[in-house]
Design a protein around this motif. Sequence first.
Motif, PDB file in Angstrom:
ATOM      1  N   SER A 267       9.082 -11.053  -2.022  1.00  0.00           N
ATOM      2  CA  SER A 267       9.687  -9.950  -1.288  1.00  0.00           C
ATOM      3  C   SER A 267       8.717  -8.795  -1.064  1.00  0.00           C
ATOM      4  CB  SER A 267      10.930  -9.445  -2.020  1.00  0.00           C
ATOM      5  OG  SER A 267      10.559  -8.861  -3.255  1.00  0.00           O
ATOM      6  N   GLN A 268       7.478  -8.958  -1.529  1.00  0.00           N
ATOM      7  CA  GLN A 268       6.483  -7.918  -1.382  1.00  0.00           C
ATOM      8  C   GLN A 268       5.460  -8.310  -0.329  1.00  0.00           C
ATOM      9  OE1 GLN A 268       4.727  -7.028  -5.157  1.00  0.00           O
ATOM     10  NE2 GLN A 268       6.690  -6.686  -6.148  1.00  0.00           N
ATOM     11  N   GLY A 269       4.719  -7.306   0.158  1.00  0.00           N
ATOM     12  CA  GLY A 269       3.669  -7.573   1.124  1.00  0.00           C
ATOM     13  C   GLY A 269       2.449  -8.183   0.462  1.00  0.00           C
ATOM     14  N   SER A 270       1.513  -8.618   1.267  1.00  0.00           N
ATOM     15  CA  SER A 270       0.309  -9.276   0.765  1.00  0.00           C
ATOM     16  C   SER A 270      -0.689  -8.293   0.159  1.00  0.00           C
ATOM     17  CB  SER A 270      -0.380 -10.048   1.894  1.00  0.00           C
ATOM     18  OG  SER A 270      -0.804  -9.154   2.914  1.00  0.00           O
ATOM     19  N   HIS A 271      -0.555  -7.003   0.471  1.00  0.00           N
ATOM     20  CA  HIS A 271      -1.474  -5.978  -0.022  1.00  0.00           C
ATOM     21  C   HIS A 271      -0.701  -4.796  -0.607  1.00  0.00           C
ATOM     22  CE1 HIS A 271      -4.132  -8.296   2.507  1.00  0.00           C
ATOM     23  NE2 HIS A 271      -5.154  -7.700   1.907  1.00  0.00           N
ATOM     24  N   ALA A 272      -1.237  -4.234  -1.682  1.00  0.00           N
ATOM     25  CA  ALA A 272      -0.691  -3.019  -2.273  1.00  0.00           C
ATOM     26  C   ALA A 272      -1.559  -1.846  -1.819  1.00  0.00           C
ATOM     27  CB  ALA A 272      -0.702  -3.115  -3.794  1.00  0.00           C
ATOM     28  N   TRP A 273      -0.940  -0.699  -1.546  1.00  0.00           N
ATOM     29  CA  TRP A 273      -1.690   0.454  -1.048  1.00  0.00           C
ATOM     30  C   TRP A 273      -1.206   1.742  -1.706  1.00  0.00           C
ATOM     31  CZ3 TRP A 273       1.059   4.304   1.394  1.00  0.00           C
ATOM     32  CH2 TRP A 273       2.335   3.971   1.846  1.00  0.00           C
ATOM     33  N   VAL A 274      -2.108   2.722  -1.761  1.00  0.00           N
ATOM     34  CA  VAL A 274      -1.822   4.081  -2.215  1.00  0.00           C
ATOM     35  C   VAL A 274      -2.598   5.011  -1.290  1.00  0.00           C
ATOM     36  CG1 VAL A 274      -1.993   5.760  -4.102  1.00  0.00           C
ATOM     37  CG2 VAL A 274      -1.638   3.336  -4.627  1.00  0.00           C
ATOM     38  N   LEU A 275      -1.943   6.056  -0.800  1.00  0.00           N
ATOM     39  CA  LEU A 275      -2.592   7.018   0.090  1.00  0.00           C
ATOM     40  C   LEU A 275      -2.138   8.429  -0.279  1.00  0.00           C
ATOM     41  CD1 LEU A 275      -4.358   7.616   2.592  1.00  0.00           C
ATOM     42  CD2 LEU A 275      -2.374   7.124   4.007  1.00  0.00           C
ATOM     43  N   THR A 276      -3.110   9.309  -0.522  1.00  0.00           N
ATOM     44  CA  THR A 276      -2.834  10.710  -0.847  1.00  0.00           C
ATOM     45  C   THR A 276      -3.425  11.594   0.237  1.00  0.00           C
ATOM     46  OG1 THR A 276      -2.858  10.279  -3.224  1.00  0.00           O
ATOM     47  CG2 THR A 276      -3.184  12.566  -2.533  1.00  0.00           C
TER      48      THR A 276
ATOM     49  N   THR B 227       2.169  -6.422   4.533  1.00  0.00           N
ATOM     50  CA  THR B 227       1.398  -7.550   5.051  1.00  0.00           C
ATOM     51  C   THR B 227       0.901  -7.151   6.434  1.00  0.00           C
ATOM     52  OG1 THR B 227       2.742  -9.130   3.826  1.00  0.00           O
ATOM     53  CG2 THR B 227       1.457  -9.995   5.688  1.00  0.00           C
ATOM     54  N   PRO B 228      -0.391  -6.839   6.542  1.00  0.00           N
ATOM     55  CA  PRO B 228      -0.943  -6.427   7.842  1.00  0.00           C
ATOM     56  C   PRO B 228      -0.901  -7.586   8.839  1.00  0.00           C
ATOM     57  CG  PRO B 228      -2.460  -5.903   6.046  1.00  0.00           C
ATOM     58  CD  PRO B 228      -1.395  -6.778   5.482  1.00  0.00           C
ATOM     59  N   PRO B 229      -0.903  -7.285  10.122  1.00  0.00           N
ATOM     60  CA  PRO B 229      -0.945  -8.344  11.127  1.00  0.00           C
ATOM     61  C   PRO B 229      -2.256  -9.128  11.031  1.00  0.00           C
ATOM     62  CG  PRO B 229      -0.783  -6.153  12.164  1.00  0.00           C
ATOM     63  CD  PRO B 229      -0.847  -5.954  10.695  1.00  0.00           C
ATOM     64  N   ALA B 230      -2.229 -10.357  11.443  1.00  0.00           N
ATOM     65  CA  ALA B 230      -3.432 -11.200  11.431  1.00  0.00           C
ATOM     66  C   ALA B 230      -4.559 -10.505  12.187  1.00  0.00           C
ATOM     67  CB  ALA B 230      -3.132 -12.555  12.059  1.00  0.00           C
ATOM     68  N   GLY B 231      -5.736 -10.518  11.605  1.00  0.00           N
ATOM     69  CA  GLY B 231      -6.903  -9.924  12.241  1.00  0.00           C
ATOM     70  C   GLY B 231      -7.063  -8.434  12.029  1.00  0.00           C
ATOM     71  N   ALA B 232      -6.116  -7.798  11.323  1.00  0.00           N
ATOM     72  CA  ALA B 232      -6.206  -6.353  11.081  1.00  0.00           C
ATOM     73  C   ALA B 232      -7.384  -6.048  10.159  1.00  0.00           C
ATOM     74  CB  ALA B 232      -4.918  -5.840  10.459  1.00  0.00           C
ATOM     75  N   THR B 233      -8.023  -4.912  10.401  1.00  0.00           N
ATOM     76  CA  THR B 233      -9.120  -4.466   9.546  1.00  0.00           C
ATOM     77  C   THR B 233      -8.589  -3.444   8.542  1.00  0.00           C
ATOM     78  OG1 THR B 233      -9.696  -2.611  10.985  1.00  0.00           O
ATOM     79  CG2 THR B 233     -10.755  -4.746  11.458  1.00  0.00           C
ATOM     80  N   ARG B 234      -9.417  -3.107   7.574  1.00  0.00           N
ATOM     81  CA  ARG B 234      -9.056  -2.067   6.602  1.00  0.00           C
ATOM     82  C   ARG B 234      -8.789  -0.747   7.324  1.00  0.00           C
ATOM     83  NH1 ARG B 234      -9.641  -1.214   1.139  1.00  0.00           N
ATOM     84  NH2 ARG B 234     -10.156   0.894   0.511  1.00  0.00           N
ATOM     85  N   HIS B 235      -9.603  -0.442   8.329  1.00  0.00           N
ATOM     86  CA  HIS B 235      -9.411   0.784   9.109  1.00  0.00           C
ATOM     87  C   HIS B 235      -8.073   0.754   9.856  1.00  0.00           C
ATOM     88  CE1 HIS B 235     -10.398   4.344  11.408  1.00  0.00           C
ATOM     89  NE2 HIS B 235     -10.061   3.686  12.501  1.00  0.00           N
TER      90      HIS B 235
END
Length: 81
Positions: free
Chosen positions: A16-25, A41-49
């Motif tokens: 039930s979770q996305g493929s990546h965990a993130w934190v943003l301040t 879960t970012p779309p296929a081909g998405a970059t970190r930016h």
Amino acid sequence: MTSQTSPSTTATQPASQGSHAWVLTLELPGRGMTTQYGTWTPPAGATRHDVFVALRGHIVGQHPEMASANTIFFSLEPNQL
């Protein structure tokens, strides 16, 4: 005495979770700060930016006053151990 609950009964199932965990301040010096986190879960081909821009946009959508805020911290990691 404190009681503990088994992690298996309180943890969200990985499916039930996305493929990546993130934190943003974000911070407006002297005026305010917000830290948000989650999974995605970012779309296929998405970059970190691409993910950073999307997440920042999401936070600014919730807190428009943060549109000109400084990024203090950003973390994006695969959501697995």
